[in-house]
Scaffold this motif. Structure first.
Motif, PDB file in Angstrom:
ATOM      1  N   THR A   1       0.845  -1.186   0.000  1.00  0.00           N
ATOM      2  CA  THR A   1       0.000   0.000   0.000  1.00  0.00           C
ATOM      3  C   THR A   1       0.885   1.241   0.000  1.00  0.00           C
ATOM      4  O   THR A   1       1.861   1.315   0.747  1.00  0.00           O
ATOM      5  CB  THR A   1      -0.914   0.007   1.237  1.00  0.00           C
ATOM      6  OG1 THR A   1      -1.649  -1.208   1.264  1.00  0.00           O
ATOM      7  CG2 THR A   1      -1.884   1.166   1.186  1.00  0.00           C
TER       8      THR A   1
ATOM      9  N   LEU B   1      -7.562   2.751  -1.124  1.00  0.00           N
ATOM     10  CA  LEU B   1      -7.222   1.881  -0.007  1.00  0.00           C
ATOM     11  C   LEU B   1      -8.372   0.914   0.285  1.00  0.00           C
ATOM     12  O   LEU B   1      -8.158  -0.272   0.540  1.00  0.00           O
ATOM     13  CB  LEU B   1      -6.901   2.717   1.229  1.00  0.00           C
ATOM     14  CG  LEU B   1      -6.282   1.979   2.417  1.00  0.00           C
ATOM     15  CD1 LEU B   1      -4.939   1.386   2.042  1.00  0.00           C
ATOM     16  CD2 LEU B   1      -6.136   2.918   3.601  1.00  0.00           C
ATOM     17  N   GLU B   2      -9.585   1.422   0.210  1.00  0.00           N
ATOM     18  CA  GLU B   2     -10.764   0.584   0.419  1.00  0.00           C
ATOM     19  C   GLU B   2     -10.835  -0.532  -0.618  1.00  0.00           C
ATOM     20  O   GLU B   2     -11.070  -1.693  -0.292  1.00  0.00           O
ATOM     21  CB  GLU B   2     -12.023   1.447   0.365  1.00  0.00           C
ATOM     22  CG  GLU B   2     -13.330   0.684   0.326  1.00  0.00           C
ATOM     23  CD  GLU B   2     -13.648   0.008   1.641  1.00  0.00           C
ATOM     24  OE1 GLU B   2     -14.454  -0.947   1.630  1.00  0.00           O
ATOM     25  OE2 GLU B   2     -13.082   0.414   2.674  1.00  0.00           O
TER      26      GLU B   2
ATOM     27  N   GLY C   1      -8.116  -3.258  -0.086  1.00  0.00           N
ATOM     28  CA  GLY C   1      -8.435  -4.165   1.006  1.00  0.00           C
ATOM     29  C   GLY C   1      -9.518  -5.166   0.663  1.00  0.00           C
ATOM     30  O   GLY C   1      -9.583  -6.250   1.251  1.00  0.00           O
TER      31      GLY C   1
ATOM     32  N   LEU D   1      -2.452  -6.421   3.276  1.00  0.00           N
ATOM     33  CA  LEU D   1      -1.873  -5.156   2.857  1.00  0.00           C
ATOM     34  C   LEU D   1      -0.642  -4.885   3.711  1.00  0.00           C
ATOM     35  O   LEU D   1      -0.603  -5.258   4.889  1.00  0.00           O
ATOM     36  CB  LEU D   1      -2.873  -4.005   3.032  1.00  0.00           C
ATOM     37  CG  LEU D   1      -4.181  -4.095   2.245  1.00  0.00           C
ATOM     38  CD1 LEU D   1      -5.088  -2.917   2.606  1.00  0.00           C
ATOM     39  CD2 LEU D   1      -3.926  -4.117   0.745  1.00  0.00           C
TER      40      LEU D   1
ATOM     41  N   VAL E   1      -6.052   1.511   7.578  1.00  0.00           N
ATOM     42  CA  VAL E   1      -6.267   0.086   7.357  1.00  0.00           C
ATOM     43  C   VAL E   1      -6.861  -0.555   8.604  1.00  0.00           C
ATOM     44  O   VAL E   1      -7.815  -1.347   8.538  1.00  0.00           O
ATOM     45  CB  VAL E   1      -4.951  -0.612   6.960  1.00  0.00           C
ATOM     46  CG1 VAL E   1      -5.122  -2.128   6.923  1.00  0.00           C
ATOM     47  CG2 VAL E   1      -4.477  -0.113   5.600  1.00  0.00           C
ATOM     48  N   LYS E   2      -6.305  -0.232   9.772  1.00  0.00           N
ATOM     49  CA  LYS E   2      -6.822  -0.799  11.027  1.00  0.00           C
ATOM     50  C   LYS E   2      -8.277  -0.396  11.233  1.00  0.00           C
ATOM     51  O   LYS E   2      -9.123  -1.232  11.617  1.00  0.00           O
ATOM     52  CB  LYS E   2      -5.989  -0.332  12.212  1.00  0.00           C
ATOM     53  CG  LYS E   2      -6.482  -0.857  13.556  1.00  0.00           C
ATOM     54  CD  LYS E   2      -5.656  -0.334  14.710  1.00  0.00           C
ATOM     55  CE  LYS E   2      -6.131  -0.929  16.046  1.00  0.00           C
ATOM     56  NZ  LYS E   2      -7.530  -0.601  16.364  1.00  0.00           N
TER      57      LYS E   2
ATOM     58  N   ARG F   1     -10.558   0.377   9.070  1.00  0.00           N
ATOM     59  CA  ARG F   1     -11.447  -0.318   8.128  1.00  0.00           C
ATOM     60  C   ARG F   1     -11.568  -1.806   8.491  1.00  0.00           C
ATOM     61  O   ARG F   1     -12.645  -2.384   8.338  1.00  0.00           O
ATOM     62  CB  ARG F   1     -10.936  -0.138   6.701  1.00  0.00           C
ATOM     63  CG  ARG F   1     -11.091   1.304   6.204  1.00  0.00           C
ATOM     64  CD  ARG F   1     -10.622   1.488   4.775  1.00  0.00           C
ATOM     65  NE  ARG F   1     -10.759   2.877   4.364  1.00  0.00           N
ATOM     66  CZ  ARG F   1     -11.877   3.415   3.877  1.00  0.00           C
ATOM     67  NH1 ARG F   1     -12.964   2.657   3.733  1.00  0.00           N
ATOM     68  NH2 ARG F   1     -11.925   4.683   3.523  1.00  0.00           N
ATOM     69  N   ARG F   2     -10.491  -2.405   8.959  1.00  0.00           N
ATOM     70  CA  ARG F   2     -10.587  -3.792   9.401  1.00  0.00           C
ATOM     71  C   ARG F   2     -11.482  -3.917  10.623  1.00  0.00           C
ATOM     72  O   ARG F   2     -12.308  -4.838  10.722  1.00  0.00           O
ATOM     73  CB  ARG F   2      -9.186  -4.339   9.718  1.00  0.00           C
ATOM     74  CG  ARG F   2      -8.426  -4.805   8.488  1.00  0.00           C
ATOM     75  CD  ARG F   2      -6.996  -5.232   8.815  1.00  0.00           C
ATOM     76  NE  ARG F   2      -6.880  -6.075   9.980  1.00  0.00           N
ATOM     77  CZ  ARG F   2      -7.151  -7.380  10.008  1.00  0.00           C
ATOM     78  NH1 ARG F   2      -7.572  -7.983   8.898  1.00  0.00           N
ATOM     79  NH2 ARG F   2      -6.992  -8.083  11.114  1.00  0.00           N
TER      80      ARG F   2
ATOM     81  N   ALA G   1      -8.951  -7.066   3.873  1.00  0.00           N
ATOM     82  CA  ALA G   1      -7.594  -7.527   4.212  1.00  0.00           C
ATOM     83  C   ALA G   1      -7.641  -8.555   5.336  1.00  0.00           C
ATOM     84  O   ALA G   1      -7.105  -8.332   6.432  1.00  0.00           O
ATOM     85  CB  ALA G   1      -6.702  -6.346   4.589  1.00  0.00           C
TER      86      ALA G   1
ATOM     87  N   GLN H   1      -2.329  -6.632   8.221  1.00  0.00           N
ATOM     88  CA  GLN H   1      -1.323  -5.783   7.599  1.00  0.00           C
ATOM     89  C   GLN H   1       0.024  -5.998   8.277  1.00  0.00           C
ATOM     90  O   GLN H   1       0.109  -6.425   9.425  1.00  0.00           O
ATOM     91  CB  GLN H   1      -1.718  -4.309   7.662  1.00  0.00           C
ATOM     92  CG  GLN H   1      -1.839  -3.720   9.069  1.00  0.00           C
ATOM     93  CD  GLN H   1      -2.024  -2.207   9.046  1.00  0.00           C
ATOM     94  OE1 GLN H   1      -1.440  -1.502   8.211  1.00  0.00           O
ATOM     95  NE2 GLN H   1      -2.843  -1.683   9.945  1.00  0.00           N
TER      96      GLN H   1
END
Length: 447
Positions: free
Chosen positions: A174, A183-184, A187, A193, A224-225, A227-228, A245, A249
């Motif tokens: 990424t 980014l969405e 993932g 990622l 990222v975190k 969204r996860r 993802a 990551q």
């Protein structure tokens, strides 16, 4: 705007080309693969099997039956111990940044290449159909802008998933500062990622990679975190949300390019684990590159240092240690002669020996030679009977290392704890050190 609707960018001009490189002419897919697979080897997030035999054979000889060397294929290990093969390549080794430790920096005179999106998709599918690989590890130099690069990386994954129904493993690098929309999408298509923190401290980045900033890198990790976390929350509430993802990551940190001590490296790792829920921090020993900046060291750090950092990282994640315990003020760098747990135990002999039948789990985990699995088995067995040395031997506990620090139901435990020669007993023999230096680090990357 969809990724599929965006045009493929044209390659930027090659910086500082040499006449010899210009004379070679345009590259076919095999030529690109040779360049971009070799350029990807510096990313430690997916470790090569390092098959030496194939490298030793003559360049013009046929690979033959049983050859393990193939351009772009690396062998990595999953958390459950399975060995998997991945196609590990860069989309391009063009890059607009001038990171002094990177062989692909804009001022480097390496030969440049760039895959088209369809070429990466086709290579992945063909390798997969022939059972050469089980997935794709795709990274890239920065071309145009972070969004320009991320568009192409994501489009590769989208075409594999949607156009070809590819269900193999995909790991995408990424690019920090890319848009949240990209980014969405990344993932949704990738299993994992990764965003490379590059160097241990902000000071190191300012020195050797002035275009990169730690806050921007960590902001991408935080996104990222978030969204996860949101995805997991939706799924717990019963919503049919596509995984984001699912393999988490990771990041990579170059070690030895600066004089930053191991204590600061481990502190950075601890912060990243705690703030961003990383699955793994990978440590990559700095490798000297041609025409390097004078501020860079002339040789790689000892490979055993990389190995010790992985061992220390394991203690931080699974054994309850803190960075300040492993690397105190009077010893900010890890002991290269001893593993970090043994070095800590020898500095704290007053806490030992501990009773294998009475000590709490937290203290048993600090005994050299006792791993998480062994400790959990000990706790189960001792509920019914007292353990002796013979029981530990059956559990495959390395008694040579653990016995001085343990008391069992046998008489006479902990006899050699005060011995001045105990350190020499645990230190590797000179021949072992030579073998390690010759073979390199035996660690492999978790996918």
């Amino acid at each position: 705007m969809t990724v599929a609707s965006l045009p493929v960018l044209s390659a930027p001009p090659q910086p500082h080309p040499t006449p010899a490189l210009q004379a070679k002419g345009p590259l076919d897919v095999r030529g690109k693969l040779a360049i971009l697979a070799d350029a990807a080897k510096y990313d430690a997030s997916c470790a090569s099997s390092g098959a030496k035999g194939a490298r030793d054979r003559k360049k013009n000889s046929d690979p033959g039956l049983g050859s393990t060397e193939s351009m772009g294929i690396c062998h990595s290990y999953t958390p459950d111990g399975r060995c998997v093969s991945l196609l590990k390549i860069l989309l391009t080794n063009y890059c607009i940044y001038d990171c002094q430790y990177c062989v692909n920096r804009i001022t480097s005179d390496v030969r440049r290449a760039r895959f088209k999106i369809d070429e990466v998709v086709s290579l992945t599918l063909e390798f997969y159909k022939r059972n050469y690989i089980e997935g794709l590890f795709l990274s890239s130099g920065i071309i145009g802008s972070p969004d320009d690069t991320m568009i192409e990386l994501t489009e590769v994954a989208r075409r594999l998933r949607e156009d070809h129904q590819f269900r193999g493993y995909i790991h995408l690098k990424t690019i920090p500062e890319c848009s949240e929309e990209l980014l969405e999408q990344a993932g949704r298509y990738a299993d994992r990622l990764s965003i490379n923190v590059e160097l241990p401290t902000e000071t190191d980045l300012k020195k050797l990679a002035p275009e990169k900033r730690t806050p921007q890198i960590e902001a991408a990790m935080a996104e990222v975190k978030a969204r996860r976390d949101a995805n997991r929350a939706d799924r717990r509430r019963g919503f049919k949300a596509s995984p984001f993802a699912p393999a988490g990551q990771s990041t990579q940190m170059i070690v030895g390019a600066t004089d930053t001590p191991d204590r600061d490296i481990l502190r950075t790792s601890t912060r990243l684990y705690q703030r961003h829920d990383l699955r793994r921090v990978y440590y990559s020993a700095y490798s000297p590159i041609p025409h390097a900046d004078a501020r860079l060291p002339g040789q790689s750090p000892p490979l055993v240092r990389e190995h010790r950092l992985y061992q220390a990282d394991w203690l931080l994640r699974f054994y309850g240690f803190e960075a300040e315990e492993i690397t105190p003020d009077d010893a900010p760098d890890l002991d290269l002669e001893l593993d970090p747990k043994t070095a800590w135990a020898l500095r704290h002999r007053g806490l030992f020996p501990v009773g294998v039948n009475t000590a709490p789990r937290e203290m048993l985990l600090r005994v050299p030679g006792l791993g998480v699995r062994s400790v959990d088995r000990i706790l189960k067995i001792r509920r019914f009977r007292a353990l002796r040395l013979a029981d530990l031997k059956r559990l495959r506990v390395p008694l040579k290392k653990a016995r001085p620090f343990l008391l069992t139901a046998d008489p006479g435990g902990g006899k050699h704890l005060d011995s001045e020669s105990l350190r020499e007993r645990f230190a590797p023999k000179p021949t072992q050190r030579l073998l390690f230096d010759a073979a390199g680090s035996a660690l492999t990357g978790e996918v």
